[in-house]
Design a protein around this motif. Structure first.
Motif, PDB file in Angstrom:
ATOM      1  N   ARG A 260       0.800  -1.238   0.000  1.00  0.00           N
ATOM      2  CA  ARG A 260       0.000   0.000   0.000  1.00  0.00           C
ATOM      3  C   ARG A 260       0.831   1.285   0.000  1.00  0.00           C
ATOM      4  O   ARG A 260       0.301   2.375   0.191  1.00  0.00           O
ATOM      5  N   GLU A 261       2.125   1.179  -0.198  1.00  0.00           N
ATOM      6  CA  GLU A 261       2.988   2.356  -0.279  1.00  0.00           C
ATOM      7  C   GLU A 261       2.572   3.204  -1.484  1.00  0.00           C
ATOM      8  O   GLU A 261       2.300   2.674  -2.559  1.00  0.00           O
ATOM      9  N   VAL A 262       2.521   4.525  -1.327  1.00  0.00           N
ATOM     10  CA  VAL A 262       2.245   5.413  -2.459  1.00  0.00           C
ATOM     11  C   VAL A 262       3.516   5.490  -3.305  1.00  0.00           C
ATOM     12  O   VAL A 262       4.583   5.850  -2.811  1.00  0.00           O
ATOM     13  N   LEU A 263       3.399   5.131  -4.578  1.00  0.00           N
ATOM     14  CA  LEU A 263       4.552   5.085  -5.477  1.00  0.00           C
ATOM     15  C   LEU A 263       4.585   6.251  -6.459  1.00  0.00           C
ATOM     16  O   LEU A 263       5.623   6.525  -7.058  1.00  0.00           O
ATOM     17  N   GLY A 264       3.483   6.925  -6.631  1.00  0.00           N
ATOM     18  CA  GLY A 264       3.384   8.027  -7.593  1.00  0.00           C
ATOM     19  C   GLY A 264       1.928   8.317  -7.886  1.00  0.00           C
ATOM     20  O   GLY A 264       1.094   8.258  -6.994  1.00  0.00           O
ATOM     21  N   TRP A 265       1.611   8.580  -9.161  1.00  0.00           N
ATOM     22  CA  TRP A 265       0.231   8.854  -9.526  1.00  0.00           C
ATOM     23  C   TRP A 265      -0.028   8.492 -10.978  1.00  0.00           C
ATOM     24  O   TRP A 265       0.879   8.302 -11.766  1.00  0.00           O
ATOM     25  N   LYS A 266      -1.315   8.406 -11.295  1.00  0.00           N
ATOM     26  CA  LYS A 266      -1.768   8.164 -12.659  1.00  0.00           C
ATOM     27  C   LYS A 266      -2.429   9.437 -13.161  1.00  0.00           C
ATOM     28  O   LYS A 266      -3.242  10.041 -12.458  1.00  0.00           O
ATOM     29  N   TYR A 267      -2.078   9.840 -14.370  1.00  0.00           N
ATOM     30  CA  TYR A 267      -2.734  10.985 -15.002  1.00  0.00           C
ATOM     31  C   TYR A 267      -4.073  10.524 -15.568  1.00  0.00           C
ATOM     32  O   TYR A 267      -4.120   9.693 -16.471  1.00  0.00           O
ATOM     33  N   GLU A 268      -5.147  11.046 -15.048  1.00  0.00           N
ATOM     34  CA  GLU A 268      -6.480  10.713 -15.544  1.00  0.00           C
ATOM     35  C   GLU A 268      -6.934  11.702 -16.623  1.00  0.00           C
ATOM     36  O   GLU A 268      -7.567  11.310 -17.588  1.00  0.00           O
ATOM     37  N   ARG A 269      -6.611  12.987 -16.425  1.00  0.00           N
ATOM     38  CA  ARG A 269      -7.025  14.011 -17.385  1.00  0.00           C
ATOM     39  C   ARG A 269      -6.040  15.169 -17.361  1.00  0.00           C
ATOM     40  O   ARG A 269      -5.589  15.588 -16.307  1.00  0.00           O
ATOM     41  N   ALA A 270      -5.736  15.656 -18.555  1.00  0.00           N
ATOM     42  CA  ALA A 270      -4.923  16.866 -18.692  1.00  0.00           C
ATOM     43  C   ALA A 270      -5.817  17.936 -19.299  1.00  0.00           C
ATOM     44  O   ALA A 270      -6.549  17.679 -20.258  1.00  0.00           O
ATOM     45  N   TYR A 271      -5.772  19.128 -18.763  1.00  0.00           N
ATOM     46  CA  TYR A 271      -6.660  20.192 -19.221  1.00  0.00           C
ATOM     47  C   TYR A 271      -6.062  21.004 -20.361  1.00  0.00           C
ATOM     48  O   TYR A 271      -6.790  21.624 -21.123  1.00  0.00           O
ATOM     49  N   GLU A 272      -4.747  20.992 -20.472  1.00  0.00           N
ATOM     50  CA  GLU A 272      -4.095  21.718 -21.561  1.00  0.00           C
ATOM     51  C   GLU A 272      -3.799  20.757 -22.707  1.00  0.00           C
ATOM     52  O   GLU A 272      -3.344  19.639 -22.495  1.00  0.00           O
TER      53      GLU A 272
END
Length: 106
Positions: free
Chosen positions: A72-84
């Protein structure tokens, strides 16, 4: 839980769960919360948290933290949406912080 066999595998630095392949790196020129980070096209053995809007260095994005499925360690993130428009290539991709992953079988 999937286990990758062979060279060029990255694992969670906390529990050594395989989370991504070196061949899936898109860029090593990213910044995470705690230093350098890599952009990957795919990830495995991770779960995603709740989506939230974050103001990042490259603008506003909707992201979800990624956690190691095992510890369950936080490793980073996933990009779900980019606005630009110039950032749309990140959608569906994963950021792994360099300090949170280790090379296996190199």
């Amino acid at each position: 839980m999937a286990e990758l066999v062979g060279p060029r595998v990255y694992s969670c630095s906390h529990c050594r769960n395989h989370v991504c392949l070196h061949d899936d790196i898109i860029s090593k020129a990213f910044q995470g919360r705690n230093g350098r980070a890599f952009l990957f096209s795919h990830a495995m053995n991770v779960t995603t948290g709740a989506k939230e809007d974050r103001q990042l260095m490259t603008g506003l994005h909707t992201v979800a933290d990624i956690h190691c499925r095992d510890c369950r360690e936080v490793l980073g993130w996933k990009y779900e949406r980019a606005y630009e428009e110039s950032q749309k290539y990140k959608e569906g991709k994963f950021i792994f912080e360099k300090a949170k992953i280790v090379q296996e079988n190199w």
